[in-house]
Design a protein around this motif. Structure first.
Motif, PDB file in Angstrom:
ATOM      1  N   HIS A   3       0.823  -1.200   0.000  1.00 50.01           N
ATOM      2  CA  HIS A   3       0.000   0.000   0.000  1.00 50.01           C
ATOM      3  C   HIS A   3       0.862   1.257   0.000  1.00 50.01           C
ATOM      4  O   HIS A   3       1.776   1.414   0.800  1.00 50.01           O
ATOM      5  CB  HIS A   3      -0.917   0.024   1.229  1.00 50.01           C
ATOM      6  CG  HIS A   3      -1.993  -1.004   1.151  1.00 50.01           C
ATOM      7  ND1 HIS A   3      -3.167  -0.801   0.474  1.00 50.01           N
ATOM      8  CD2 HIS A   3      -2.055  -2.268   1.630  1.00 50.01           C
ATOM      9  CE1 HIS A   3      -3.926  -1.884   0.562  1.00 50.01           C
ATOM     10  NE2 HIS A   3      -3.264  -2.784   1.251  1.00 50.01           N
ATOM     11  N   SER A 289      -5.847   0.412  -2.880  1.00 52.25           N
ATOM     12  CA  SER A 289      -7.245   0.820  -2.878  1.00 52.25           C
ATOM     13  C   SER A 289      -7.748   0.820  -1.441  1.00 52.25           C
ATOM     14  O   SER A 289      -7.056   0.400  -0.523  1.00 52.25           O
ATOM     15  CB  SER A 289      -8.080  -0.137  -3.732  1.00 52.25           C
ATOM     16  OG  SER A 289      -7.987  -1.459  -3.229  1.00 52.25           O
ATOM     17  N   GLY A 290      -8.950   1.309  -1.262  1.00 50.29           N
ATOM     18  CA  GLY A 290      -9.532   1.332   0.071  1.00 50.29           C
ATOM     19  C   GLY A 290      -9.539   2.728   0.669  1.00 50.29           C
ATOM     20  O   GLY A 290      -8.979   3.683   0.125  1.00 50.29           O
ATOM     21  N   GLU A 291     -10.155   2.847   1.819  1.00 51.45           N
ATOM     22  CA  GLU A 291     -10.386   4.155   2.445  1.00 51.45           C
ATOM     23  C   GLU A 291      -9.077   4.871   2.787  1.00 51.45           C
ATOM     24  O   GLU A 291      -8.923   6.068   2.528  1.00 51.45           O
ATOM     25  CB  GLU A 291     -11.241   3.980   3.699  1.00 51.45           C
ATOM     26  CG  GLU A 291     -11.568   5.296   4.395  1.00 51.45           C
ATOM     27  CD  GLU A 291     -12.406   5.093   5.647  1.00 51.45           C
ATOM     28  OE1 GLU A 291     -12.730   6.093   6.312  1.00 51.45           O
ATOM     29  OE2 GLU A 291     -12.744   3.918   5.953  1.00 51.45           O
ATOM     30  N   ARG A 292      -8.121   4.151   3.370  1.00 54.11           N
ATOM     31  CA  ARG A 292      -6.872   4.801   3.759  1.00 54.11           C
ATOM     32  C   ARG A 292      -6.106   5.296   2.543  1.00 54.11           C
ATOM     33  O   ARG A 292      -5.497   6.366   2.563  1.00 54.11           O
ATOM     34  CB  ARG A 292      -6.013   3.850   4.593  1.00 54.11           C
ATOM     35  CG  ARG A 292      -6.566   3.613   5.988  1.00 54.11           C
ATOM     36  CD  ARG A 292      -5.534   3.021   6.908  1.00 54.11           C
ATOM     37  NE  ARG A 292      -5.098   1.717   6.446  1.00 54.11           N
ATOM     38  CZ  ARG A 292      -4.080   1.039   6.982  1.00 54.11           C
ATOM     39  NH1 ARG A 292      -3.397   1.565   7.972  1.00 54.11           N
ATOM     40  NH2 ARG A 292      -3.756  -0.149   6.524  1.00 54.11           N
ATOM     41  N   TYR A 293      -6.123   4.481   1.477  1.00 57.10           N
ATOM     42  CA  TYR A 293      -5.459   4.932   0.251  1.00 57.10           C
ATOM     43  C   TYR A 293      -6.143   6.176  -0.312  1.00 57.10           C
ATOM     44  O   TYR A 293      -5.481   7.113  -0.759  1.00 57.10           O
ATOM     45  CB  TYR A 293      -5.440   3.846  -0.811  1.00 57.10           C
ATOM     46  CG  TYR A 293      -5.101   4.410  -2.170  1.00 57.10           C
ATOM     47  CD1 TYR A 293      -3.809   4.891  -2.423  1.00 57.10           C
ATOM     48  CD2 TYR A 293      -6.070   4.542  -3.152  1.00 57.10           C
ATOM     49  CE1 TYR A 293      -3.504   5.465  -3.634  1.00 57.10           C
ATOM     50  CE2 TYR A 293      -5.765   5.122  -4.371  1.00 57.10           C
ATOM     51  CZ  TYR A 293      -4.477   5.580  -4.614  1.00 57.10           C
ATOM     52  OH  TYR A 293      -4.167   6.165  -5.807  1.00 57.10           O
ATOM     53  N   GLU A 294      -7.470   6.212  -0.304  1.00 52.78           N
ATOM     54  CA  GLU A 294      -8.193   7.356  -0.862  1.00 52.78           C
ATOM     55  C   GLU A 294      -7.878   8.631  -0.086  1.00 52.78           C
ATOM     56  O   GLU A 294      -7.761   9.710  -0.675  1.00 52.78           O
ATOM     57  CB  GLU A 294      -9.697   7.062  -0.850  1.00 52.78           C
ATOM     58  CG  GLU A 294     -10.090   5.978  -1.858  1.00 52.78           C
ATOM     59  CD  GLU A 294     -11.529   5.535  -1.708  1.00 52.78           C
ATOM     60  OE1 GLU A 294     -12.226   6.101  -0.833  1.00 52.78           O
ATOM     61  OE2 GLU A 294     -11.954   4.629  -2.455  1.00 52.78           O
ATOM     62  N   ILE A 295      -7.724   8.521   1.222  1.00 54.55           N
ATOM     63  CA  ILE A 295      -7.328   9.680   2.026  1.00 54.55           C
ATOM     64  C   ILE A 295      -5.936  10.146   1.600  1.00 54.55           C
ATOM     65  O   ILE A 295      -5.699  11.352   1.405  1.00 54.55           O
ATOM     66  CB  ILE A 295      -7.351   9.332   3.525  1.00 54.55           C
ATOM     67  CG1 ILE A 295      -8.791   9.081   3.988  1.00 54.55           C
ATOM     68  CG2 ILE A 295      -6.715  10.452   4.343  1.00 54.55           C
ATOM     69  CD1 ILE A 295      -8.885   8.528   5.393  1.00 54.55           C
ATOM     70  N   ARG A 297      -4.437   9.572  -1.296  1.00 57.89           N
ATOM     71  CA  ARG A 297      -4.499  10.086  -2.669  1.00 57.89           C
ATOM     72  C   ARG A 297      -5.002  11.525  -2.699  1.00 57.89           C
ATOM     73  O   ARG A 297      -4.397  12.396  -3.349  1.00 57.89           O
ATOM     74  CB  ARG A 297      -5.425   9.201  -3.500  1.00 57.89           C
ATOM     75  CG  ARG A 297      -5.597   9.650  -4.952  1.00 57.89           C
ATOM     76  CD  ARG A 297      -6.830   9.023  -5.559  1.00 57.89           C
ATOM     77  NE  ARG A 297      -8.041   9.427  -4.827  1.00 57.89           N
ATOM     78  CZ  ARG A 297      -9.160   8.727  -4.824  1.00 57.89           C
ATOM     79  NH1 ARG A 297      -9.254   7.573  -5.467  1.00 57.89           N
ATOM     80  NH2 ARG A 297     -10.212   9.180  -4.143  1.00 57.89           N
ATOM     81  N   ASP A 298      -6.092  11.788  -1.991  1.00 52.28           N
ATOM     82  CA  ASP A 298      -6.673  13.127  -2.008  1.00 52.28           C
ATOM     83  C   ASP A 298      -5.719  14.147  -1.387  1.00 52.28           C
ATOM     84  O   ASP A 298      -5.563  15.270  -1.894  1.00 52.28           O
ATOM     85  CB  ASP A 298      -8.007  13.132  -1.265  1.00 52.28           C
ATOM     86  CG  ASP A 298      -9.077  12.299  -1.971  1.00 52.28           C
ATOM     87  OD1 ASP A 298      -8.869  11.955  -3.154  1.00 52.28           O
ATOM     88  OD2 ASP A 298     -10.096  11.967  -1.329  1.00 52.28           O
TER      89      ASP A 298
END
Length: 312
Positions: A3, A289-295, A297-298
């Motif tokens: 990740h 992918s997943g919630e932690r990755y999206e945080i 990424r943003d």
């Protein structure tokens, strides 16, 4: 690849590892904890290096905003290895002499191993790479100082061999950059491909400092291939683009082109033909992918103005 959102954990591991190393427990007069980044900030791998650098800087900013480590702020110092052994050793020495507690890098496996063996491991300084994939790193005599978050090419070579064989090609040739990355990938691909029943008719190496004029290498690699066979290209962005141009000039039969993670980058689009790009397939690590990755990424995109790429 594991990740991408592991950067905060990575820096925590740096500091934990350093607490057990006599050479790395000195307190700096300025009250900061210094970390180094030995990256190919210029050269063929600059695209990956800049993503890793920005990811590291983001981690430092977030940790410092929460009070640092034991009340001390982190400082991340960049040294450009330029994908060159002499520059890499000089950069490693510079970071060591600045008192860094751990090092992020390098991108290329050959540079990671060189800097570790010559500078960081003897000094007891831990190093972690986000992208060095050579299988040889797994067997380094590094006193547990060298780490990575990218998958070994023992896996990528196996993955590609399985894909090529499943695609129907029973003969393949390999063109590869002659360094730890290219040779390790070529060896693993050939080993697995042969075990599946395939035949490797040519293995053609080129010097690590070469990035153009590949007519001779392409001619040798195509010898013995027929329509439907595979040509593997294990190198970096600029050299792969120019290998593609040499392939277009040679006008081979319907050979299937396959690449690897090192091939990816804007230069291959800018320098090679549309015909080559349309025919090239391959493997590349992709973001998690997943919630932690999206945080992550943003936050990364907002803070840097860049998109997250593999190894960022």
């Amino acid at each position: 690849m594991t990740h991408i959102a592991l950067h905060l954990l990575v820096f925590t591991l740096f500091l934990s590892a350093c607490s057990d190393m006599k050479q790395s427990v000195q307190k700096l007069e300025d009250g900061t904890v210094r970390l180094g980044a030995l990256l190919s900030y210029t050269g063929p791998l600059s695209r990956y290096s800049r993503g890793i650098w920005y990811g590291g800087k983001l981690a430092v900013q977030e940790i410092n905003a929460q009070g640092g480590v034991d009340g001390k702020p982190l400082e991340l110092i960049l040294a450009d290895d330029k994908l060159n052994p002499a520059a890499a050793e000089a950069g490693a020495v510079e970071l060591r002499d600045l008192g860094v507690q751990g090092v992020l890098g390098s991108v290329a496996s050959s540079i990671t191993m060189l800097s570790a063996e010559k500078v960081f491991t003897p000094a007891g300084i831990p190093l972690i790479s986000a992208s060095s994939t050579s299988p040889k790193i797994s067997t380094l005599d590094d006193k547990d100082t060298v780490w990575r978050t990218a998958a070994s090419d023992a896996y990528q070579g196996e993955f590609l061999a399985t894909k090529v064989f499943a695609d129907g090609s029973r003969k393949a040739a390999v063109i590869f950059i002659n360094n730890a990355y290219g040779s390790g990938l070529a060896e693993r691909f050939a080993e697995v491909y042969k075990s599946l029943g395939g035949t490797v008719v040519q293995k053609v190496a080129y010097p690590s400092d070469k990035d153009k004029d590949f007519g001779a290498e392409v001619a040798q690699a195509l010898t013995g291939l027929q329509a439907g066979d595979a040509l593997m290209i294990f190198g970096y962005v600029t050299d792969t683009a120019n290998i593609g141009n040499a392939l277009d000039a040679a006008s081979p039969l319907d050979i299937k082109y396959w690449g690897c993670d090192g091939n990816f980058g804007t230069a291959i689009v800018e320098l090679s033909s549309l015909n080559f790009l349309r025919r090239l397939r391959g493997s590349n690590a992709r973001p998690a992918s997943g919630e932690r990755y999206e945080i992550f990424r943003d936050t990364f995109e907002k803070g840097t103005g860049r998109s997250v790429e593999a190894y960022s």
